[in-house]
Design an enzyme around this catalytic site. Structure first.
Site, mmCIF file in Angstrom:
data_model
loop_
_atom_site.group_PDB
_atom_site.id
_atom_site.type_symbol
_atom_site.label_atom_id
_atom_site.label_comp_id
_atom_site.label_asym_id
_atom_site.label_seq_id
_atom_site.Cartn_x
_atom_site.Cartn_y
_atom_site.Cartn_z
ATOM 1 N N HIS A 130 -7.974 -83.666 65.930
ATOM 2 C CA HIS A 130 -7.571 -83.263 67.118
ATOM 3 C C HIS A 130 -5.805 -83.554 66.809
ATOM 4 O O HIS A 130 -5.563 -84.578 66.325
ATOM 5 C CB HIS A 130 -7.966 -84.041 68.258
ATOM 6 C CG HIS A 130 -7.568 -83.484 69.644
ATOM 7 N ND1 HIS A 130 -6.446 -84.233 70.103
ATOM 8 C CD2 HIS A 130 -8.285 -82.976 70.805
ATOM 9 C CE1 HIS A 130 -6.195 -83.397 71.304
ATOM 10 N NE2 HIS A 130 -7.203 -82.866 71.653
ATOM 11 N N ASP A 207 -11.578 -92.234 65.938
ATOM 12 C CA ASP A 207 -11.446 -91.351 67.245
ATOM 13 C C ASP A 207 -12.562 -91.008 67.733
ATOM 14 O O ASP A 207 -13.413 -90.051 67.459
ATOM 15 C CB ASP A 207 -10.522 -90.041 66.937
ATOM 16 C CG ASP A 207 -10.463 -89.160 68.179
ATOM 17 O OD1 ASP A 207 -11.135 -89.467 69.145
ATOM 18 O OD2 ASP A 207 -9.446 -88.067 68.256
ATOM 19 N N GLN A 210 -15.354 -87.721 71.073
ATOM 20 C CA GLN A 210 -16.464 -87.096 71.256
ATOM 21 C C GLN A 210 -17.740 -87.672 70.785
ATOM 22 O O GLN A 210 -18.720 -86.999 70.706
ATOM 23 C CB GLN A 210 -16.121 -85.783 70.497
ATOM 24 C CG GLN A 210 -14.983 -84.792 70.973
ATOM 25 C CD GLN A 210 -15.223 -84.206 72.258
ATOM 26 O OE1 GLN A 210 -16.182 -84.270 73.008
ATOM 27 N NE2 GLN A 210 -14.176 -83.792 72.967
ATOM 28 N N LYS A 233 -14.184 -87.989 79.664
ATOM 29 C CA LYS A 233 -15.206 -87.114 78.681
ATOM 30 C C LYS A 233 -16.747 -87.733 78.914
ATOM 31 O O LYS A 233 -17.602 -87.603 78.138
ATOM 32 C CB LYS A 233 -14.807 -87.352 77.255
ATOM 33 C CG LYS A 233 -13.534 -86.414 77.000
ATOM 34 C CD LYS A 233 -13.195 -86.264 75.618
ATOM 35 C CE LYS A 233 -11.755 -85.868 75.377
ATOM 36 N NZ LYS A 233 -11.304 -84.418 75.835
ATOM 37 N N CYS A 371 -6.808 -78.114 70.609
ATOM 38 C CA CYS A 371 -5.570 -78.791 70.006
ATOM 39 C C CYS A 371 -6.221 -79.249 68.697
ATOM 40 O O CYS A 371 -6.223 -80.445 68.200
ATOM 41 C CB CYS A 371 -5.887 -80.435 70.814
ATOM 42 S SG CYS A 371 -5.152 -79.771 72.326
HETATM 43 N N1 PMP Z 1 -9.450 -86.622 70.152
HETATM 44 C C1 PMP Z 1 -10.510 -85.849 70.330
HETATM 45 C C2 PMP Z 1 -11.531 -85.453 69.296
HETATM 46 C C3 PMP Z 1 -10.715 -85.160 71.438
HETATM 47 O O1 PMP Z 1 -11.691 -84.274 71.734
HETATM 48 C C4 PMP Z 1 -9.774 -85.192 72.572
HETATM 49 C C5 PMP Z 1 -9.832 -84.598 73.942
HETATM 50 N N2 PMP Z 1 -10.038 -83.193 73.557
HETATM 51 C C6 PMP Z 1 -8.366 -86.235 72.393
HETATM 52 C C7 PMP Z 1 -8.602 -86.755 71.220
HETATM 53 C C8 PMP Z 1 -7.591 -86.469 73.324
HETATM 54 O O2 PMP Z 1 -8.372 -87.042 74.290
HETATM 55 P P1 PMP Z 1 -7.312 -87.389 75.954
HETATM 56 O O3 PMP Z 1 -6.788 -86.090 75.984
HETATM 57 O O4 PMP Z 1 -8.305 -87.925 76.683
HETATM 58 O O5 PMP Z 1 -6.203 -88.412 75.503
#
Ligand code: PMP
Length: 413
Positions: A130, A207, A210, A233, A371
């Site tokens: 991401h 990270d 997910q 999430k 993203c």
């Molecule tokens: N890493 C991953 C794998 C994600 O799916 C996301 C959210 N789509 C993020 C980072 C960023 O998370 P947040 O927007 O809650 O900071």
């Protein structure tokens, strides 16, 4: 992929009743919420806990001696204890409350990065990250004259682990990798990857945005040095999130933000900092959100989270079977180990059009690059449509998704 005949014994209707948002209609159709990888929904018990805080306990924490402040502090710190137990951290003070995954990674890149990464050093990430796990490292690398190295992926969307081993060396200062890809659904073998990095003395940031919402994650079992995730999430409010860090590392790292709440003493000449976790929690935090995260963890503990994970996986397999049987649909991300996420394209249809037509049927999916633009570049697509599941989704909802996909194909035929 084996055929899914029967779903495990999971009372999904009982679970759905816990989530008030799910009972509404959208565009005249019952809402089918399949955007859980972006943000999951919030159960009534979490809403109630947040409301109780605002109604009866709202007050600034840590610095007050009065009744409400002490009450709010106790509730906030109890949430930290719940996080500790949920991810099996050794100590609650290793769990730093942050705004979410993005802030957690920025904290490590800023603090660990500025202390331990120098010119010519290498930062190892993967091709499926991401943007939140790419850009903070890029900024750091530019500032320090360090280099980003990227673990490649194969056509299924799996990491090429032989390459990973080859990329590790004495210049590597950190490995930062997703547990589960939000764009592909791939579950990475992070425990093995951490063990490999540790052979080179390299710390690893996971990270877990997910993964923590979808199956039990044990930071001590993984031996993760850092692990980050977002409350929104995992059935909690936005504004809550956690950076777990091993105490040995956090103790050595300088503060990320400075100000109130993170100090021991201040004079105009010099400031000394508080210990963990306060050192990394400058300013008034998102108190209601943090307490809400604690309530979400209570909820997950109350529902047999392991059974939920099994059910969700069966749902993913069912959806994979259904969608891959439709002519013109291409799945993006076909890893052997996957969780929650089904990314797809339809021949000659832009994913935004898929999203819009599905919305007319009350089906919420995400369309875009998620993203993860490097992932889109690898698969040579501008974007994908992404259905992402939670344990409150049903087989019937998957059937509706498949029907609506057929409709999209008819419209564009
Ligand atoms: N890493 C991953 C794998 C994600 O799916 C996301 C959210 N789509 C993020 C980072 C960023 O998370 P947040 O927007 O809650 O900071």
């Amino acid at each position: 992929m084996t055929a899914v005949k029967e779903m495990s014994n999971w009372d999904v209707e009982k679970i759905r009743a816990d989530f008030p948002v799910l009972s509404q209609t959208v565009n005249g159709k019952p809402l089918v919420y399949l955007d859980n990888a972006a943000s999951s929904q919030v159960p009534q018990v979490v809403i109630d806990r947040g409301a109780k805080y605002l109604r009866e306990e709202h007050s600034n924490i840590h610095r007050g001696v009065h009744y409400l402040s002490q009450h709010a502090t106790t509730a906030y710190e109890a949430a930290r204890e719940k996080v500790k137990r949920f991810i099996n951290a050794k100590e609650a003070k290793e769990c730093i409350f942050v705004r979410g995954t993005t802030e957690g990674i920025n904290l490590v890149a800023y603090s660990y990065g500025r202390k331990f990464v120098g010119e010519g050093d290498e930062i190892l990430i993967s091709a499926m990250e991401h943007h939140a796990n790419i850009i903070p490292w890029q900024v750091l690398a530019e500032e320090k004259g360090a280099r980003i190295k990227v673990i490649p992926i194969n056509e299924r969307g799996e990491l090429i682990l032989e390459e990973y081993e080859n990329l590790l060396n004495e210049r590597t200062k950190i490995v930062a990798v997703a547990h589960v890809s939000n764009a592909l659904g791939t579950v990475n073998p992070v425990k093995e990857m951490i063990a490999t990095a540790h052979k080179f003395g390299v710390p690893v940031l996971i990270d877990a945005a997910q993964s923590v919402p979808h199956f039990p994650v044990d930071v001590q079992d993984l031996d993760a040095d850092f692990l980050v995730f977002s409350g929104h999430k995992m059935y909690a409010p936005t504004g809550s999130g956690v950076l777990y860090g091993k105490k040995e590392w956090l103790d050595k790292m300088p503060p990320y933000q400075t100000g109130g709440g993170m100090i021991r003493t201040v004079t105009f000449e010099k400031t000394t900092y508080a210990g963990l976790p306060e050192k990394f929690e400058a300013g008034t935090p998102a108190i209601a959100a943090g307490i809400g995260l604690g309530a979400a963890i209570d909820y997950l503990n109350s529902i047999d989270f392991e059974a939920a994970a099994r059910y969700e996986h069966e749902l993913l397999e069912y959806a994979t079977e259904k969608l891959s049987a439709i002519e013109g649909v291409k799945l993006i991300g076909t890893a052997r180990e996957k969780a929650s996420v089904l990314s797809f394209t339809i021949e000659n249809v832009h994913p935004h059009d898929i999203g819009t037509i599905l919305d007319q049927s009350g089906i919420a999916v995400r369309a875009g690059h998620h993203c993860a633009q490097p992932v889109m570049q690898f698969f040579d697509v501008p974007a994908t449509a992404r259905a992402s599941f939670a344990f409150y989704n049903t087989r019937e909802e998957v059937d509706k998704l498949a029907e609506a996909v057929h409709k999209v194909i008819e419209v564009f035929a």
